[in-house]
Design a protein around this motif. Structure first.
Motif, PDB file in Angstrom:
ATOM      1  N   SER A   9     -50.807  25.244   6.259  1.00 30.29           N
ATOM      2  CA  SER A   9     -52.028  25.544   5.513  1.00 30.29           C
ATOM      3  C   SER A   9     -52.036  24.727   4.239  1.00 30.29           C
ATOM      4  CB  SER A   9     -52.081  27.032   5.134  1.00 30.29           C
ATOM      5  OG  SER A   9     -52.131  27.835   6.277  1.00 30.29           O
ATOM      6  N   LEU A  10     -53.165  24.122   3.952  1.00 23.70           N
ATOM      7  CA  LEU A  10     -53.350  23.419   2.694  1.00 23.70           C
ATOM      8  C   LEU A  10     -54.011  24.421   1.752  1.00 23.70           C
ATOM      9  CD1 LEU A  10     -53.113  20.753   1.178  1.00 23.70           C
ATOM     10  CD2 LEU A  10     -55.360  20.132   2.071  1.00 23.70           C
ATOM     11  N   CYS A  11     -53.312  24.807   0.710  1.00 24.39           N
ATOM     12  CA  CYS A  11     -53.765  25.892  -0.168  1.00 24.39           C
ATOM     13  C   CYS A  11     -54.116  25.390  -1.558  1.00 24.39           C
ATOM     14  CB  CYS A  11     -52.660  26.932  -0.322  1.00 24.39           C
ATOM     15  SG  CYS A  11     -52.110  27.679   1.202  1.00 24.39           S
ATOM     16  N   ARG A  12     -55.084  26.039  -2.139  1.00 26.15           N
ATOM     17  CA  ARG A  12     -55.387  25.841  -3.557  1.00 26.15           C
ATOM     18  C   ARG A  12     -54.845  27.063  -4.271  1.00 26.15           C
ATOM     19  NH1 ARG A  12     -60.874  26.904  -6.570  1.00 26.15           N
ATOM     20  NH2 ARG A  12     -60.277  26.154  -8.634  1.00 26.15           N
ATOM     21  N   ILE A  13     -53.965  26.828  -5.224  1.00 26.62           N
ATOM     22  CA  ILE A  13     -53.331  27.921  -5.953  1.00 26.62           C
ATOM     23  C   ILE A  13     -53.718  27.802  -7.417  1.00 26.62           C
ATOM     24  CG2 ILE A  13     -51.132  28.948  -6.596  1.00 26.62           C
ATOM     25  CD1 ILE A  13     -50.352  28.491  -3.813  1.00 26.62           C
ATOM     26  N   ILE A  16     -52.263  31.198 -13.941  1.00 32.62           N
ATOM     27  CA  ILE A  16     -52.733  31.409 -15.303  1.00 32.62           C
ATOM     28  C   ILE A  16     -51.672  30.936 -16.291  1.00 32.62           C
ATOM     29  CG2 ILE A  16     -53.603  33.120 -16.947  1.00 32.62           C
ATOM     30  CD1 ILE A  16     -55.336  32.641 -14.368  1.00 32.62           C
ATOM     31  N   THR A  17     -50.454  31.352 -16.070  1.00 31.51           N
ATOM     32  CA  THR A  17     -49.325  30.879 -16.874  1.00 31.51           C
ATOM     33  C   THR A  17     -48.192  30.606 -15.913  1.00 31.51           C
ATOM     34  OG1 THR A  17     -48.404  33.080 -17.179  1.00 31.51           O
ATOM     35  CG2 THR A  17     -49.970  32.320 -18.848  1.00 31.51           C
ATOM     36  N   GLY A  18     -47.215  29.884 -16.349  1.00 30.07           N
ATOM     37  CA  GLY A  18     -46.055  29.693 -15.489  1.00 30.07           C
ATOM     38  C   GLY A  18     -45.772  28.246 -15.178  1.00 30.07           C
ATOM     39  N   ARG A  19     -44.908  28.068 -14.240  1.00 34.65           N
ATOM     40  CA  ARG A  19     -44.414  26.753 -13.863  1.00 34.65           C
ATOM     41  C   ARG A  19     -44.518  26.566 -12.355  1.00 34.65           C
ATOM     42  NH1 ARG A  19     -44.354  25.264 -18.732  1.00 34.65           N
ATOM     43  NH2 ARG A  19     -42.696  25.886 -20.130  1.00 34.65           N
ATOM     44  N   THR A  20     -44.340  25.325 -11.928  1.00 30.91           N
ATOM     45  CA  THR A  20     -44.401  25.038 -10.496  1.00 30.91           C
ATOM     46  C   THR A  20     -43.325  25.797  -9.732  1.00 30.91           C
ATOM     47  OG1 THR A  20     -43.019  23.072 -10.776  1.00 30.91           O
ATOM     48  CG2 THR A  20     -45.406  22.752 -10.792  1.00 30.91           C
ATOM     49  N   HIS A  21     -42.198  26.089 -10.396  1.00 29.68           N
ATOM     50  CA  HIS A  21     -41.138  26.861  -9.744  1.00 29.68           C
ATOM     51  C   HIS A  21     -41.667  28.216  -9.276  1.00 29.68           C
ATOM     52  CE1 HIS A  21     -37.158  28.490  -8.939  1.00 29.68           C
ATOM     53  NE2 HIS A  21     -37.530  29.566  -9.613  1.00 29.68           N
ATOM     54  N   GLN A  22     -42.550  28.830 -10.055  1.00 27.59           N
ATOM     55  CA  GLN A  22     -43.104  30.123  -9.663  1.00 27.59           C
ATOM     56  C   GLN A  22     -43.941  29.997  -8.397  1.00 27.59           C
ATOM     57  OE1 GLN A  22     -44.970  31.188 -13.373  1.00 27.59           O
ATOM     58  NE2 GLN A  22     -43.374  32.716 -13.764  1.00 27.59           N
ATOM     59  N   ILE A  23     -44.676  28.908  -8.256  1.00 26.30           N
ATOM     60  CA  ILE A  23     -45.445  28.673  -7.031  1.00 26.30           C
ATOM     61  C   ILE A  23     -44.486  28.590  -5.853  1.00 26.30           C
ATOM     62  CG2 ILE A  23     -46.918  27.058  -5.769  1.00 26.30           C
ATOM     63  CD1 ILE A  23     -48.079  26.225  -8.519  1.00 26.30           C
ATOM     64  N   ARG A  24     -43.433  27.840  -6.024  1.00 25.96           N
ATOM     65  CA  ARG A  24     -42.459  27.647  -4.949  1.00 25.96           C
ATOM     66  C   ARG A  24     -41.833  28.965  -4.512  1.00 25.96           C
ATOM     67  NH1 ARG A  24     -38.419  23.455  -7.223  1.00 25.96           N
ATOM     68  NH2 ARG A  24     -37.482  23.693  -5.164  1.00 25.96           N
ATOM     69  N   ILE A  25     -41.368  29.747  -5.438  1.00 23.43           N
ATOM     70  CA  ILE A  25     -40.674  30.984  -5.079  1.00 23.43           C
ATOM     71  C   ILE A  25     -41.646  32.039  -4.550  1.00 23.43           C
ATOM     72  CG2 ILE A  25     -40.673  32.057  -7.368  1.00 23.43           C
ATOM     73  CD1 ILE A  25     -37.754  32.990  -6.688  1.00 23.43           C
ATOM     74  N   HIS A  26     -42.839  32.127  -5.123  1.00 23.18           N
ATOM     75  CA  HIS A  26     -43.801  33.127  -4.655  1.00 23.18           C
ATOM     76  C   HIS A  26     -44.336  32.796  -3.270  1.00 23.18           C
ATOM     77  CE1 HIS A  26     -44.710  34.755  -8.959  1.00 23.18           C
ATOM     78  NE2 HIS A  26     -43.463  34.941  -8.591  1.00 23.18           N
ATOM     79  N   MET A  27     -44.619  31.536  -3.001  1.00 23.19           N
ATOM     80  CA  MET A  27     -45.081  31.157  -1.663  1.00 23.19           C
ATOM     81  C   MET A  27     -43.983  31.420  -0.625  1.00 23.19           C
ATOM     82  SD  MET A  27     -48.231  30.344  -1.811  1.00 23.19           S
ATOM     83  CE  MET A  27     -48.531  29.523  -0.246  1.00 23.19           C
ATOM     84  N   SER A  28     -42.752  31.149  -0.976  1.00 22.81           N
ATOM     85  CA  SER A  28     -41.648  31.425  -0.069  1.00 22.81           C
ATOM     86  C   SER A  28     -41.504  32.930   0.166  1.00 22.81           C
ATOM     87  CB  SER A  28     -40.343  30.861  -0.646  1.00 22.81           C
ATOM     88  OG  SER A  28     -39.273  31.132   0.221  1.00 22.81           O
ATOM     89  N   ALA A  29     -41.669  33.715  -0.890  1.00 29.84           N
ATOM     90  CA  ALA A  29     -41.519  35.170  -0.782  1.00 29.84           C
ATOM     91  C   ALA A  29     -42.545  35.798   0.161  1.00 29.84           C
ATOM     92  CB  ALA A  29     -41.614  35.807  -2.166  1.00 29.84           C
ATOM     93  N   ILE A  30     -43.723  35.182   0.274  1.00 30.58           N
ATOM     94  CA  ILE A  30     -44.748  35.728   1.179  1.00 30.58           C
ATOM     95  C   ILE A  30     -44.711  35.060   2.552  1.00 30.58           C
ATOM     96  CG2 ILE A  30     -46.246  36.508  -0.691  1.00 30.58           C
ATOM     97  CD1 ILE A  30     -48.091  34.108  -0.040  1.00 30.58           C
ATOM     98  N   GLY A  31     -43.652  34.276   2.796  1.00 28.54           N
ATOM     99  CA  GLY A  31     -43.464  33.686   4.117  1.00 28.54           C
ATOM    100  C   GLY A  31     -44.166  32.363   4.335  1.00 28.54           C
ATOM    101  N   HIS A  32     -44.579  31.704   3.255  1.00 24.71           N
ATOM    102  CA  HIS A  32     -45.264  30.414   3.363  1.00 24.71           C
ATOM    103  C   HIS A  32     -44.638  29.412   2.393  1.00 24.71           C
ATOM    104  CE1 HIS A  32     -48.332  32.115   5.937  1.00 24.71           C
ATOM    105  NE2 HIS A  32     -48.337  33.152   5.136  1.00 24.71           N
ATOM    106  N   LEU A  34     -43.177  25.964   0.697  1.00 19.76           N
ATOM    107  CA  LEU A  34     -43.755  24.625   0.597  1.00 19.76           C
ATOM    108  C   LEU A  34     -43.037  23.653   1.525  1.00 19.76           C
ATOM    109  CD1 LEU A  34     -44.243  24.323  -3.262  1.00 19.76           C
ATOM    110  CD2 LEU A  34     -45.807  25.222  -1.545  1.00 19.76           C
ATOM    111  N   VAL A  35     -43.782  22.701   2.018  1.00 14.16           N
ATOM    112  CA  VAL A  35     -43.231  21.654   2.879  1.00 14.16           C
ATOM    113  C   VAL A  35     -42.202  20.846   2.085  1.00 14.16           C
ATOM    114  CG1 VAL A  35     -43.831  19.462   4.004  1.00 14.16           C
ATOM    115  CG2 VAL A  35     -45.247  21.497   4.372  1.00 14.16           C
ATOM    116  N   SER A  36     -41.085  20.550   2.717  1.00 14.84           N
ATOM    117  CA  SER A  36     -40.002  19.721   2.172  1.00 14.84           C
ATOM    118  C   SER A  36     -39.321  20.318   0.941  1.00 14.84           C
ATOM    119  CB  SER A  36     -40.485  18.299   1.861  1.00 14.84           C
ATOM    120  OG  SER A  36     -40.854  17.645   3.047  1.00 14.84           O
ATOM    121  N   ASP A  37     -39.387  21.618   0.772  1.00  8.88           N
ATOM    122  CA  ASP A  37     -38.740  22.269  -0.370  1.00  8.88           C
ATOM    123  C   ASP A  37     -37.323  22.695   0.040  1.00  8.88           C
ATOM    124  OD1 ASP A  37     -37.881  23.802  -2.494  1.00  8.88           O
ATOM    125  OD2 ASP A  37     -39.773  24.886  -2.714  1.00  8.88           O
ATOM    126  N   PRO A  38     -36.296  21.949  -0.399  1.00  7.70           N
ATOM    127  CA  PRO A  38     -34.937  22.257   0.045  1.00  7.70           C
ATOM    128  C   PRO A  38     -34.385  23.572  -0.518  1.00  7.70           C
ATOM    129  CG  PRO A  38     -34.885  20.525  -1.600  1.00  7.70           C
ATOM    130  CD  PRO A  38     -36.342  20.798  -1.288  1.00  7.70           C
TER     131      PRO A  38
END
Length: 130
Positions: A9-13, A16-32, A34-38
């Motif tokens: 899925s190509l998502c628009r996220i 409000i505050t935070g860092r790209t790390h939060q996107i990475r961990i939250h997307m992983s936590a919901i089972g999605h 990021l591509v190529s995220d080791p």
């Protein structure tokens, strides 16, 4: 988007505050993850890296107030390596009329076009807010 047996899925996220790390961990936590995220997608990161050379995360727009409270916004086109990665995938049409079903079954192209066309017309007419 489909690549081999995998569906992406190509998502628009919007954060409000935070860092790209939060996107990475939250997307992983919901089972999605990021591509190529080791770090958060160790199961498929090595195979992902065959078609996507880095973590598929791009900030296309960034806005912030400066010290004088004047708002600034910067836009950036998708980087060439990520655009190339997208081109390796096949577009998949889904049943947007069945949006309550999170798995939204894949449709034949002609049926999908009719549904998408109808939805686009209703959005233009102001009947639907997204």
């Amino acid at each position: 988007l489909k690549g081999g047996k995998n569906v992406f899925s190509l998502c628009r996220i919007v954060i409000i505050t935070g860092r790209t790390h939060q996107i990475r961990i939250h997307m992983s936590a919901i089972g999605h993850p990021l591509v190529s995220d080791p770090k958060y997608n160790s199961r498929t990161a090595s195979t992902d890296s065959m078609w996507c050379p880095r973590i598929f995360l791009h900030a296309w727009r960034l806005g912030f107030p400066d010290i004088n409270h004047e708002y600034h916004e910067v836009n950036a086109p998708l980087a060439a390596d990520l655009a190339k990665s997208l081109r390796t995938l096949e577009e998949v049409k889904i049943d947007v009329a069945n949006a309550d079903n999170p798995s939204c079954r894949i449709l034949a192209n002609d049926v999908a076009e009719k549904i998408l066309d109808k939805r686009a017309k209703s959005m233009v007419a102001g009947k639907e807010n997204l």
